[in-house]
Motif scaffolding. Sequence first.
Motif, PDB file in Angstrom:
ATOM      1  N   GLY A   1       0.800  -1.224   0.000  1.00 42.06           N
ATOM      2  CA  GLY A   1       0.000   0.000   0.000  1.00 42.06           C
ATOM      3  C   GLY A   1       0.831   1.271   0.000  1.00 42.06           C
ATOM      4  O   GLY A   1       0.394   2.306   0.525  1.00 42.06           O
ATOM      5  N   VAL A   2       2.035   1.198  -0.570  1.00 38.37           N
ATOM      6  CA  VAL A   2       2.894   2.379  -0.645  1.00 38.37           C
ATOM      7  C   VAL A   2       2.266   3.393  -1.603  1.00 38.37           C
ATOM      8  O   VAL A   2       1.861   3.040  -2.714  1.00 38.37           O
ATOM      9  N   LEU A   3       2.169   4.640  -1.178  1.00 43.22           N
ATOM     10  CA  LEU A   3       1.591   5.674  -2.026  1.00 43.22           C
ATOM     11  C   LEU A   3       2.436   5.865  -3.285  1.00 43.22           C
ATOM     12  O   LEU A   3       3.666   5.880  -3.227  1.00 43.22           O
ATOM     13  N   THR A   4       1.779   6.009  -4.429  1.00 47.50           N
ATOM     14  CA  THR A   4       2.490   6.287  -5.677  1.00 47.50           C
ATOM     15  C   THR A   4       2.972   7.743  -5.645  1.00 47.50           C
ATOM     16  O   THR A   4       2.494   8.542  -4.835  1.00 47.50           O
ATOM     17  N   PRO A   5       3.902   8.116  -6.535  1.00 51.08           N
ATOM     18  CA  PRO A   5       4.357   9.514  -6.563  1.00 51.08           C
ATOM     19  C   PRO A   5       3.216  10.524  -6.687  1.00 51.08           C
ATOM     20  O   PRO A   5       3.202  11.531  -5.979  1.00 51.08           O
ATOM     21  N   LEU A   6       2.246  10.253  -7.561  1.00 53.63           N
ATOM     22  CA  LEU A   6       1.136  11.178  -7.743  1.00 53.63           C
ATOM     23  C   LEU A   6       0.302  11.288  -6.469  1.00 53.63           C
ATOM     24  O   LEU A   6      -0.055  12.392  -6.046  1.00 53.63           O
TER      25      LEU A   6
ATOM     26  N   SER B   1      -8.042  15.880  -4.800  1.00 53.48           N
ATOM     27  CA  SER B   1      -8.017  14.470  -4.422  1.00 53.48           C
ATOM     28  C   SER B   1      -8.687  13.591  -5.479  1.00 53.48           C
ATOM     29  O   SER B   1      -8.341  12.433  -5.654  1.00 53.48           O
ATOM     30  N   LYS B   2      -9.671  14.151  -6.215  1.00 48.08           N
ATOM     31  CA  LYS B   2     -10.347  13.375  -7.249  1.00 48.08           C
ATOM     32  C   LYS B   2      -9.375  13.018  -8.358  1.00 48.08           C
ATOM     33  O   LYS B   2      -9.387  11.924  -8.892  1.00 48.08           O
ATOM     34  N   LYS B   3      -8.508  13.984  -8.708  1.00 47.25           N
ATOM     35  CA  LYS B   3      -7.514  13.733  -9.747  1.00 47.25           C
ATOM     36  C   LYS B   3      -6.558  12.629  -9.291  1.00 47.25           C
ATOM     37  O   LYS B   3      -6.198  11.748 -10.055  1.00 47.25           O
TER      38      LYS B   3
ATOM     39  N   GLY C   1      -3.082   6.801 -11.206  1.00 49.68           N
ATOM     40  CA  GLY C   1      -1.887   6.732 -10.366  1.00 49.68           C
ATOM     41  C   GLY C   1      -2.105   6.008  -9.053  1.00 49.68           C
ATOM     42  O   GLY C   1      -1.368   6.215  -8.092  1.00 49.68           O
ATOM     43  N   LEU C   2      -3.118   5.141  -8.988  1.00 53.05           N
ATOM     44  CA  LEU C   2      -3.388   4.425  -7.742  1.00 53.05           C
ATOM     45  C   LEU C   2      -2.450   3.242  -7.539  1.00 53.05           C
ATOM     46  O   LEU C   2      -2.224   2.821  -6.415  1.00 53.05           O
TER      47      LEU C   2
END
Length: 320
Positions: free
Chosen positions: A215-220, A231-233, A238-239
Amino acid sequence: MKNRLKIAMYLRLSKEDDWNAQESNSISYQRLLLRGYIERNFENYEILEFVDDGYSGTSMDRTAMQELLAAALQKKVDFIIVKDFSRFARNYIEMGTYLEQIFPFLGVRFISISDRYDSKDYKGKSSDIEVQFKGLIADFYVKDQSVKVKSAVSTKRSNGEYCCGSAPYGYRINPENKKELLIVDEEAEIIRRVFELTNQRYSKLDICRLFNEEGVLTPLQSMSRRQKSDSKKASSRGLQWTSDMVRKILNDKNYIGCMVYGKTKIPDPGTGKKVPVPRSEWKVLENHHEPIVSKETFEKAQSLQIRYNKKSKINKDKTM
């Protein structure tokens, strides 16, 4: 009872205007000017406001502009009012097309306050030479400004100032000194891990699988959350980690303290149309900011990528 007039105010401020700090072109000044004109000259109206902040006038591909044109096409607009022609468009041929063909066909009246232009004075005839000349001057102006801005930015970069827009993933612009990049610790740890795993012979797909499972956050996602942007973008794309995200990190010399620029160029100044520049021609300024990984770590990852890509190509050729 007469129907209320639908008056569209179009306001635009480009990066070039902001660079030159022209208060007369600021959004607030344009709004004040246009509202004052409307109040003095019209009654029983409804104002629709369309604002493009940070957009060049060389292209019609602007968010608010497209909304305005759609509204005009749907007969939701009776008037369009701008501060001057250059706010609407800097391409004099395109400006003329709208004034002489598109807006008359749609039945939309167009007013440019500073140019003292009102399309109702030109019904059934082409705009006079003065209007066309102003459009031509605007076209020349934007090309001249484009060259000047490019030259100024080039000088700043050669002096070591960071002028590459937003900071890359892993960094943020120092709020106290916008010429300086600061490391974002949480993101830097992910970047270091990408290099470490690569140097441990993990493939890009292996790294993606591991990060997605954890569950590591992506760069975006990470940058959107940090910058509190839409947050919608961030949630729409990029999930998931992809090989391309990993590849971009591994190939980015920002992470060894280099400022890399000149990745694109505009062959025709003033058009705003960028074309990519070959990697071999990119400009690299070393020791510009604090690195996230060492050069040794970076170069090892590069060599492993090259070796892995060659191996993959050989295996692919054997199966063909």
